[in-house]
Enzyme design. Structure first.
Site, PDB file in Angstrom:
ATOM      1  N   GLU A 176      48.764 -30.176  94.042  1.00  0.00           N
ATOM      2  CA  GLU A 176      49.380 -29.111  93.249  1.00  0.00           C
ATOM      3  C   GLU A 176      49.644 -29.586  91.824  1.00  0.00           C
ATOM      4  O   GLU A 176      49.331 -28.919  90.845  1.00  0.00           O
ATOM      5  CB  GLU A 176      50.704 -28.674  93.898  1.00  0.00           C
ATOM      6  CG  GLU A 176      51.452 -27.670  93.027  1.00  0.00           C
ATOM      7  CD  GLU A 176      52.763 -27.188  93.646  1.00  0.00           C
ATOM      8  OE1 GLU A 176      53.136 -27.714  94.709  1.00  0.00           O
ATOM      9  OE2 GLU A 176      53.386 -26.302  93.059  1.00  0.00           O
ATOM     10  N   THR A 206      54.652 -17.223  93.755  1.00  0.00           N
ATOM     11  CA  THR A 206      53.408 -16.700  93.205  1.00  0.00           C
ATOM     12  C   THR A 206      52.618 -16.050  94.330  1.00  0.00           C
ATOM     13  O   THR A 206      52.534 -16.601  95.435  1.00  0.00           O
ATOM     14  CB  THR A 206      52.591 -17.830  92.560  1.00  0.00           C
ATOM     15  OG1 THR A 206      53.376 -18.401  91.518  1.00  0.00           O
ATOM     16  CG2 THR A 206      51.292 -17.301  91.968  1.00  0.00           C
TER      17      THR A 206
END
Lengths: 441, 258
Positions: free
Chosen positions: A297, A209
């Site tokens: 995360e 990403t």
């Protein structure tokens, strides 16, 4: 250990307009499915702290982000996702609001807040645009928080101020074309030079990403995990910057099911030479970095699920009251009631789990693994199921992208894969349960 | 130049208000409350004055029950240097039980105590919609006033402003000697978001708490609310096919034509 992850980035484009479909749709649908957008004003101030907002500052943060989302994030989501473009301007706005460095110390340009605050930002952003939120997560959690927790003062001073401001867009490289959940199966390697002053990195990283923002070049700066020794856990982490010889964009990943306004790429490292000052933490010591950052995360990915679910339930609730069938609002029918009520109960269960775990998550340590995995396991599938029910309740309107549920439905699926597959969570949790738990809390 | 800004806690502008069952007022329980939008404009203008160094200090003042502290925190996060909370009885509704005359009287006391050069207020609050507090305060202080400000220019800090104000027929430009009271209209500026670092910094700013009842101001309302009712629901119209049909309906149904 788990993890595969998506990364992303986006270019800019104008704001979305409602088009053909809206002509066919009753006002109630329109009102129900869109965030309130009463003009361009911001809102402020409400009550004190509560379970989901541990302090007044958290409460103010949530209100600020929600207001920003209503005015600036929601209106752009449809278009950027349709066009698979990264909205760099929206991202920059996140920097101006002090959100990119949410967990970073003020001296490095951050806001000095905690895991709960990170969850609040992710939940609120994701309620409107999970793709933008995913780019935010890759930047602010996987790079910024990771370096804040694991880097040296020199590294923080050099990279965090620009990242917190949003003048650089960053990410993290862990998964590879052939290694995701089996992260220690990574083959990217970093070989020290004979004098020990530098390393040469070779390999490829996948699903990154923010790996590109323009589809042509790499993103600005990355934390890259690479093998530095023969042992299975001999992994080190390096900072690699755009423009270093041998560091190239392999490919921009096109045609993702969801998260389409977040750019994902394969990045190639062809003999990239980095100095020892680019090594983050100890040589062969990146397992610790990884463990520290994985928990936040997972928890923030769970928060994204909670945001998606909230928006879907709001849509179902509004539509269910207004839409009539057989002479009655559809929420008077048991089948629809089950969709809405089940969704709400699961949403509240997940949200409580999430904020309970976040409140106890120390960003500088490890040890919340079981529940970090647990919240993500629960909240992501919950979000996917809730989005599916919302689509069912809204029928044709739910199935079209103009009315957002369709997009949230696609976006939700990624959460079961990226940042740890469901199967990785199962594996980790049972390992931790078997090792540490006899009686449960 | 020391600037004081009044910030009021009101029902959020986007909330669809409901009437209490006893018709005593609009329902305030479990309703989202926010800073009055016009007060946000006033606050924004004050922060801008601070940024351009025209203002040396910005003091936010809120009059209301305990919860008004949240509104003050927002003002501090937007950039006020410190706050003054004039605490009212929790039982008093600030949307109708505390009238502009009392509010102006309380603000006057704060102005005198804090020695301010400029008072910035919203042109009105969106609950009572009286639009009287600013003018009353100016009158009590014997200061000039410029209401419905659309643009504020500092001619000389602490001495002179030029204020463009909105009127029904256009805008009017006033030269305003300080000290003065200026009330903000919507077009004055676009209020900023309280950024996260500023939210965190606001935590360390001080808020002085005063008790309204002890300030020697008559807080008694001059009006009594008899009942509050929602506006009648508008009936859907009909589309007529022709002028003749319209005339016929005006004669037979509406009874407005002979």
């Amino acid at each position: 250990m788990m993890l595969s992850r998506l990364s992303t980035k986006l270019p800019l484009a104008p704001y979305c307009r409602r088009q053909c479909l809206s002509l066919l749709v009753p006002d109630v649908v329109d009102q129900g499915l869109r965030l309130r957008s009463a003009g361009a004003r911001r809102r402020s101030t409400t009550g004190a702290s509560d379970f989901f907002n541990p302090t007044e500052e958290h409460q103010q943060l949530r209100e600020m982000v929600r207001s920003f989302v209503e005015n600036e994030v929601d209106p752009q989501a449809l278009q950027y996702n349709r066009e698979e473009k990264f909205n760099a301007e929206a991202f920059k706005r996140l920097g101006e609001l002090g959100l990119l460095g949410v967990t970073v110390a003020p001296q490095y340009g951050g806001s000095g807040m905690d895991a709960s605050a990170a969850c609040i930002v992710h939940e609120e952003l994701s309620a409107a645009d999970p793709a933008l939120c995913l780019s935010y997560l890759a930047h602010s959690m996987l790079f910024v928080n990771n370096l804040e927790q694991n880097g040296s003062d020199e590294q923080r001073s050099r990279f965090l101020p620009s990242a917190c401001e949003g003048s650089t867009i960053a990410g993290m490289c862990m998964s590879e074309p052939g290694a995701g959940t089996d992260v220690l199966g990574m083959t990217t390697k970093a070989v020290p030079s004979p004098d020990g002053l530098s390393f040469k990195i070779d390999g490829a990283k996948m699903w990154i990403t923010n790996g590109t923002t323009d589809g042509l070049t790499t993103g600005d700066v990355f934390l890259v995990y690479a093998r530095t020794g023969p042992g299975r856990q001999d992994i080190s982490m390096f900072i690699v910057e755009k423009g270093m010889p041998g560091f190239e964009l392999g490919q921009k990943i096109e045609g993702k099911c969801g998260m389409r306004a977040s750019m994902t790429a394969e990045l190639v490292f062809d003999g990239v030479e980095v100095g020892r000052e680019s090594l983050v933490g100890d040589e062969n010591g990146a397992m610790l970095c990884m463990m520290r950052n994985l928990e936040i995360e997972r928890v923030t990915l769970a928060a994204m699920g909670v945001g998606i679910a909230r928006r879907c339930i709001e849509a179902m609730n509004t539509y269910g009251k207004e839409r009539k069938a057989f002479g009655s609002p559809i929420n008077s029918f048991g089948q629809i009631q089950k969709h809405i009520a089940d969704s709400y109960a699961e949403y509240m269960a997940g949200k409580h789990y999430l904020y309970a775990v976040a409140a106890n998550l120390d960003l500088s340590s490890t040890g919340n693994g079981l529940d970090a995995d647990g919240t993500k396991l629960y909240c992501t599938t919950m979000a996917k199921n809730v989005a599916d029910r919302a689509m069912q309740v809204l029928g044709g309107y739910g199935y079209c992208d103009e009315y957002q549920i369709e997009r949230l439905w696609r976006d939700a699926k990624l959460l079961e894969i990226g940042g740890g597959t469901l199967e990785a969570h199962h594996k980790n949790m049972v390992r931790d349960l078997a090792k540490n738990m006899v009686t449960l809390p | 130049m020391r600037v004081m800004v009044g910030v009021k806690r009101v029902v959020d502008y986007a909330v669809k208000v409901r009437i209490q069952p006893d018709k005593a007022g609009v329902e305030l329980k479990n309703v989202k409350m926010s800073m009055n939008p016009f007060c946000e404009n006033a606050m924004e203008e004050a922060v801008k004055l601070k940024e351009t160094k025209a203002a040396s200090e910005v003091i936010a003042v809120s009059i209301g029950p305990k919860a008004a502290k949240d509104t003050l925190r927002t003002a501090l996060a937007m950039g006020a240097d410190r706050g003054v909370h004039v605490m009212t009885d929790d039982a008093v509704r600030t949307d109708q039980g505390l009238e502009p005359l009392a509010v102006a009287g309380l603000l006057k006391k704060v102005v005198e105590e804090q020695k301010v050069d400029l008072v910035l207020l919203g042109k009105q609050s969106i609950d009572g919609d009286c639009s009287q507090t600013g003018p009353m305060l100016a009158g009590m202080l014997g200061w000039p006033q410029a209401t419905f400000a659309a643009k504020v220019t500092v001619v000389e800090a602490g001495k002179q402003l030029e204020v463009e104000r909105e009127t029904d027929t256009g805008t009017q430009v006033l030269s305003v000697p300080l000290p003065a009271v200026v009330t903000a209209d919507l077009r004055l500026n676009e209020p900023r978001y309280a950024t996260l670092p500023n939210i965190m910094k606001a935590k360390k700013k001080t808020v002085d708490v005063l008790t309204a009842a002890d300030m020697g101001v008559d807080l008694k309302p001059r009006t009594t609310v008899i009942e509050v009712v929602p506006p009648p629901v508008r009936q859907g119209g009909v589309i007529v096919e022709s002028v003749d049909e319209l005339i016929d309906k005006l004669k037979t149904e509406a009874g407005v034509l002979q």
